[in-house]
Scaffold this motif. Structure first.
Motif, PDB file in Angstrom:
ATOM      1  N   ASP A   1       9.911   2.992  69.624  1.00 36.14           N
ATOM      2  CA  ASP A   1       8.553   2.641  70.062  1.00 36.14           C
ATOM      3  C   ASP A   1       7.481   3.119  69.079  1.00 36.14           C
ATOM      4  OD1 ASP A   1       9.566   1.497  72.344  1.00 36.14           O
ATOM      5  OD2 ASP A   1       9.162   3.211  73.636  1.00 36.14           O
ATOM      6  N   PHE A   2       7.893   3.873  68.048  1.00 36.83           N
ATOM      7  CA  PHE A   2       6.937   4.447  67.100  1.00 36.83           C
ATOM      8  C   PHE A   2       7.178   3.855  65.709  1.00 36.83           C
ATOM      9  CE2 PHE A   2       7.343   7.318  70.585  1.00 36.83           C
ATOM     10  CZ  PHE A   2       6.091   7.878  70.764  1.00 36.83           C
ATOM     11  N   THR A   3       6.130   3.318  65.121  1.00 34.01           N
ATOM     12  CA  THR A   3       6.269   2.664  63.809  1.00 34.01           C
ATOM     13  C   THR A   3       5.817   3.553  62.656  1.00 34.01           C
ATOM     14  OG1 THR A   3       4.081   1.648  64.092  1.00 34.01           O
ATOM     15  CG2 THR A   3       6.011   0.365  64.792  1.00 34.01           C
ATOM     16  N   GLU A   4       4.933   4.496  62.921  1.00 30.02           N
ATOM     17  CA  GLU A   4       4.444   5.358  61.857  1.00 30.02           C
ATOM     18  C   GLU A   4       5.464   6.450  61.545  1.00 30.02           C
ATOM     19  OE1 GLU A   4       0.468   8.008  60.726  1.00 30.02           O
ATOM     20  OE2 GLU A   4       0.554   6.844  62.575  1.00 30.02           O
ATOM     21  N   PRO A   5       5.890   6.595  60.302  1.00 31.69           N
ATOM     22  CA  PRO A   5       6.871   7.624  59.947  1.00 31.69           C
ATOM     23  C   PRO A   5       6.406   9.010  60.381  1.00 31.69           C
ATOM     24  CG  PRO A   5       6.545   6.117  58.110  1.00 31.69           C
ATOM     25  CD  PRO A   5       5.502   5.776  59.127  1.00 31.69           C
ATOM     26  N   GLY A   6       7.330   9.775  60.929  1.00 33.87           N
ATOM     27  CA  GLY A   6       7.030  11.144  61.323  1.00 33.87           C
ATOM     28  C   GLY A   6       6.344  11.291  62.661  1.00 33.87           C
ATOM     29  N   ALA A   7       6.133  10.183  63.378  1.00 38.81           N
ATOM     30  CA  ALA A   7       5.433  10.273  64.658  1.00 38.81           C
ATOM     31  C   ALA A   7       6.204  11.090  65.683  1.00 38.81           C
ATOM     32  CB  ALA A   7       5.163   8.875  65.211  1.00 38.81           C
ATOM     33  N   MET A   8       7.543  11.154  65.522  1.00 36.73           N
ATOM     34  CA  MET A   8       8.377  11.908  66.456  1.00 36.73           C
ATOM     35  C   MET A   8       9.038  13.113  65.782  1.00 36.73           C
ATOM     36  SD  MET A   8       8.443  10.370  69.459  1.00 36.73           S
ATOM     37  CE  MET A   8      10.016  10.765  70.191  1.00 36.73           C
ATOM     38  N   ALA A   9       8.770  13.313  64.515  1.00 38.63           N
ATOM     39  CA  ALA A   9       9.495  14.312  63.724  1.00 38.63           C
ATOM     40  C   ALA A   9       9.388  15.710  64.325  1.00 38.63           C
ATOM     41  CB  ALA A   9       8.974  14.330  62.297  1.00 38.63           C
ATOM     42  N   GLY A  10      10.526  16.327  64.524  1.00 38.79           N
ATOM     43  CA  GLY A  10      10.553  17.695  65.015  1.00 38.79           C
ATOM     44  C   GLY A  10      10.646  17.825  66.514  1.00 38.79           C
ATOM     45  N   MET A  11      10.438  16.739  67.277  1.00 33.12           N
ATOM     46  CA  MET A  11      10.602  16.826  68.729  1.00 33.12           C
ATOM     47  C   MET A  11      12.059  17.140  69.035  1.00 33.12           C
ATOM     48  SD  MET A  11       9.778  14.009  71.693  1.00 33.12           S
ATOM     49  CE  MET A  11      10.502  14.136  73.325  1.00 33.12           C
ATOM     50  N   LYS A  12      12.271  18.179  69.835  1.00 30.34           N
ATOM     51  CA  LYS A  12      13.617  18.604  70.203  1.00 30.34           C
ATOM     52  C   LYS A  12      13.874  18.319  71.680  1.00 30.34           C
ATOM     53  CE  LYS A  12      13.673  22.625  67.069  1.00 30.34           C
ATOM     54  NZ  LYS A  12      13.843  24.115  67.043  1.00 30.34           N
ATOM     55  N   GLY A  13      15.126  18.429  72.071  1.00 27.03           N
ATOM     56  CA  GLY A  13      15.427  18.256  73.482  1.00 27.03           C
ATOM     57  C   GLY A  13      16.877  18.509  73.809  1.00 27.03           C
ATOM     58  N   THR A  14      17.150  18.489  75.102  1.00 27.05           N
ATOM     59  CA  THR A  14      18.501  18.690  75.606  1.00 27.05           C
ATOM     60  C   THR A  14      18.957  17.467  76.372  1.00 27.05           C
ATOM     61  OG1 THR A  14      17.638  19.695  77.638  1.00 27.05           O
ATOM     62  CG2 THR A  14      18.169  21.193  75.828  1.00 27.05           C
ATOM     63  N   LEU A  15      20.246  17.238  76.368  1.00 24.99           N
ATOM     64  CA  LEU A  15      20.827  16.192  77.190  1.00 24.99           C
ATOM     65  C   LEU A  15      22.313  16.472  77.352  1.00 24.99           C
ATOM     66  CD1 LEU A  15      21.354  12.918  75.102  1.00 24.99           C
ATOM     67  CD2 LEU A  15      20.701  15.089  74.064  1.00 24.99           C
ATOM     68  N   PRO A  16      22.881  16.094  78.503  1.00 23.53           N
ATOM     69  CA  PRO A  16      24.324  16.232  78.644  1.00 23.53           C
ATOM     70  C   PRO A  16      25.000  15.437  77.532  1.00 23.53           C
ATOM     71  CG  PRO A  16      23.316  15.756  80.767  1.00 23.53           C
ATOM     72  CD  PRO A  16      22.254  15.542  79.723  1.00 23.53           C
ATOM     73  N   LEU A  17      25.762  16.104  76.696  1.00 26.72           N
ATOM     74  CA  LEU A  17      26.308  15.435  75.517  1.00 26.72           C
ATOM     75  C   LEU A  17      27.513  16.201  74.992  1.00 26.72           C
ATOM     76  CD1 LEU A  17      25.712  13.051  73.511  1.00 26.72           C
ATOM     77  CD2 LEU A  17      24.553  14.737  72.080  1.00 26.72           C
ATOM     78  N   THR A  18      28.568  15.467  74.745  1.00 28.30           N
ATOM     79  CA  THR A  18      29.748  15.990  74.080  1.00 28.30           C
ATOM     80  C   THR A  18      29.829  15.331  72.715  1.00 28.30           C
ATOM     81  OG1 THR A  18      30.883  16.228  76.197  1.00 28.30           O
ATOM     82  CG2 THR A  18      32.255  16.197  74.247  1.00 28.30           C
ATOM     83  N   GLU A  19      30.385  16.010  71.764  1.00 26.25           N
ATOM     84  CA  GLU A  19      30.542  15.430  70.437  1.00 26.25           C
ATOM     85  C   GLU A  19      31.597  14.331  70.510  1.00 26.25           C
ATOM     86  OE1 GLU A  19      30.803  16.884  65.803  1.00 26.25           O
ATOM     87  OE2 GLU A  19      31.454  18.243  67.394  1.00 26.25           O
ATOM     88  N   LEU A  20      31.137  13.098  70.644  1.00 28.50           N
ATOM     89  CA  LEU A  20      32.048  11.962  70.789  1.00 28.50           C
ATOM     90  C   LEU A  20      32.802  11.716  69.498  1.00 28.50           C
ATOM     91  CD1 LEU A  20      29.665   9.502  72.679  1.00 28.50           C
ATOM     92  CD2 LEU A  20      31.411  11.005  73.672  1.00 28.50           C
ATOM     93  N   SER A  21      34.063  11.394  69.621  1.00 27.38           N
ATOM     94  CA  SER A  21      34.866  11.130  68.431  1.00 27.38           C
ATOM     95  C   SER A  21      34.445   9.813  67.796  1.00 27.38           C
ATOM     96  CB  SER A  21      36.348  11.060  68.807  1.00 27.38           C
ATOM     97  OG  SER A  21      36.620   9.897  69.574  1.00 27.38           O
ATOM     98  N   GLY A  22      34.691   9.697  66.502  1.00 31.17           N
ATOM     99  CA  GLY A  22      34.402   8.446  65.811  1.00 31.17           C
ATOM    100  C   GLY A  22      35.200   7.299  66.390  1.00 31.17           C
ATOM    101  N   ASP A  23      36.410   7.582  66.830  1.00 36.25           N
ATOM    102  CA  ASP A  23      37.265   6.546  67.414  1.00 36.25           C
ATOM    103  C   ASP A  23      36.648   6.001  68.695  1.00 36.25           C
ATOM    104  OD1 ASP A  23      39.855   5.074  67.699  1.00 36.25           O
ATOM    105  OD2 ASP A  23      40.039   6.353  69.476  1.00 36.25           O
ATOM    106  N   PHE A  24      36.120   6.899  69.541  1.00 34.74           N
ATOM    107  CA  PHE A  24      35.513   6.441  70.795  1.00 34.74           C
ATOM    108  C   PHE A  24      34.257   5.623  70.510  1.00 34.74           C
ATOM    109  CE2 PHE A  24      32.778   7.068  74.572  1.00 34.74           C
ATOM    110  CZ  PHE A  24      33.621   6.536  75.540  1.00 34.74           C
TER     111      PHE A  24
END
Length: 445
Positions: free
Chosen positions: A61-84
């Protein structure tokens, strides 16, 4: 099993939190919220998101470079394999994100395994098997290998794409992997910066061994029919594609392994919309009329609360891959509601740790007014306070996600002048962040 995840301390002590310097906080007086809007522009305000908005779809939704840069966050996430991931892309080559794809896949596999173990396609018969399939026994990570264990008379412990699962008696993960992610200069998630942490305790998993398996061949001639209630439209539509792909991939693999009762699993798809419409109610009515035995969804906790009674009242299983409101932990669901997504009590712990580790001494929280937003905001605030942050150093503002604009809420954050702002929302988050950027307190610099 979870691979590549790094566990770290789940709680910061109050003394440690208050001793941290505000690495992103900047200004000399970051402990007071009454310094006004001008002072807030003189320091870098740390912006945080959560699972409802931490994705590449938001960055698009953001076209200007860096508009979201540095925003951090959490989410339920496992390191998905490349195969999956490759398998998901084979189902849908246009995927931008993989959020909740693994949880959707695991929900289908567990449903199929439970029906197989019970020898019945009736949810009231197979639902009591689900929790026990995630603990003890012989480990397996896909339907085919788990099916072989069941057919040999063994005890299954399904460790799926999203990890060991280890369900509690309430039918939800006792612990979970969370991703700590960050947007880069291109307004997309910079995966090179992603870290993984564990929240919760597997010791809280069920001790109930579940019912005895049905005799071999039980259920022959029956068809397990699964419906989906996933967001194709509405403010969570960006989460729909990975969830739909995860369900379809699981169905494909279950059927490739011989199906359930030796018969292919049938799939009936449906849109959940969002809580501002009655799309979910209409979809659920259609799914029930079509004779589904289980419904995968909804993604939104608020949407699920509008249909859960209708689903379980019909004797049908509801299995959400993305509901995180802790309301469901104690909900009177007749033993027919389950989720592969962890409750927000766990995400709130990971989020509070992230905020504390960055040295923030004042925190503003902008949360949408629904069970997910208010619940995660409250749990995060309570964790920050228990870690030693004074209550008057935290300000939470609950907003209407259907509002025409969020100017008032943004201005209140400018006036509060915190070190950190947490945005707990969905699609509307992009407009809030644009407003924060315009006031000089967003991620853009």
């Amino acid at each position: 099993m979870r691979t590549g995840t790094t566990a770290r301390a789940i709680a910061l002590s109050g003394a440690a939190l208050l001793a941290l310097t505000a690495c992103g906080g900047g200004g000399e007086d970051t402990s007071s919220g009454d310094t006004g809007g001008d002072a807030s522009a003189e320091k870098q305000v740390n912006i945080y998101g959560t699972d409802g908005n931490m994705g590449n779809a938001l960055g698009a939704d953001f076209t200007e470079p860096g508009a979201m840069a540095g925003m951090k966050g959490t989410l339920p996430l496992t390191e998905l394999s490349g195969d999956f991931r490759d398998k998901l892309l084979a189902v849908n080559p246009d995927l931008q994100d993989y959020n909740y794809s693994g949880e959707s896949y695991d929900a289908v596999v567990l449903t199929a395994l439970a029906a197989t173990a019970a020898g019945s396609n009736q949810a009231t018969v197979f639902a009591p098997y689900i929790n026990a399939l995630t603990v003890g026994g012989e480990k397996c990570s896909d339907y085919a290998s788990c099916l072989a264990i069941l057919q040999a008379g063994g005890d299954v412990d399904y460790d799926g794409v999203t990890g060991p699962l280890s369900f509690t008696d309430a039918g939800e993960p006792a612990q979970a992997s969370f991703g700590l992610q960050q947007f880069g200069e291109d307004n997309q998630i910079d995966e090179s910066l992603t870290e993984f942490v564990i929240a919760g305790d597997e010791a809280n998993a069920t001790q109930d061994p579940g019912p005895a398996p049905a005799p071999a061949g039980a259920g022959a001639g029956q068809t397990l029919t699964i419906g989906t209630l996933l967001p194709e439209t509405g403010n969570l539509a960006f989460l729909g594609p990975p969830e739909v792909a995860g369900v379809q991939l699981a169905i494909n693999e279950v059927n490739a392994a011989g199906g359930v009762f030796g018969t292919p699993v049938a799939l009936v798809t449906g849109d959940s919309g969002d809580a501002s419409t009655d799309t979910a109610t209409q979809t659920v009515d259609r799914l029930l009329q079509s004779g589904v035995n289980a419904i995968i969804g909804a993604a939104s906790s608020g949407v699920s609360l509008t249909v859960i009674d209708r689903i379980v009242g019909a004797g049908v299983l509801q299995f959400s891959p993305a509901n995180t409101s802790d309301t469901f932990t104690t909900y009177d669901d007749k033993g027919l509601y389950f989720r592969t997504a962890p409750p927000d009590t766990l995400q709130a712990r990971a989020l509070a740790d992230l905020i504390g580790a960055d040295g923030n001494n004042t925190v503003g929280i902008l949360a949408l007014n629904d069970p997910y937003g208010t619940g995660l905001a409250e749990n995060t605030k309570n964790n920050l306070i228990s870690d030693g942050l004074p209550e008057d150093s935290i300000r939470d503002i609950i907003y209407d996600p259907q509002a025409a604009n969020f100017d008032s809420e943004v201005q209140q954050m400018v006036d509060f002048n915190p070190d950190a702002i947490v945005v707990i929302g969905f699609e509307e988050s992009s407009r809030i962040i644009q407003g924060l950027n315009a006031q000089g307190v967003g991620p853009q610099r």
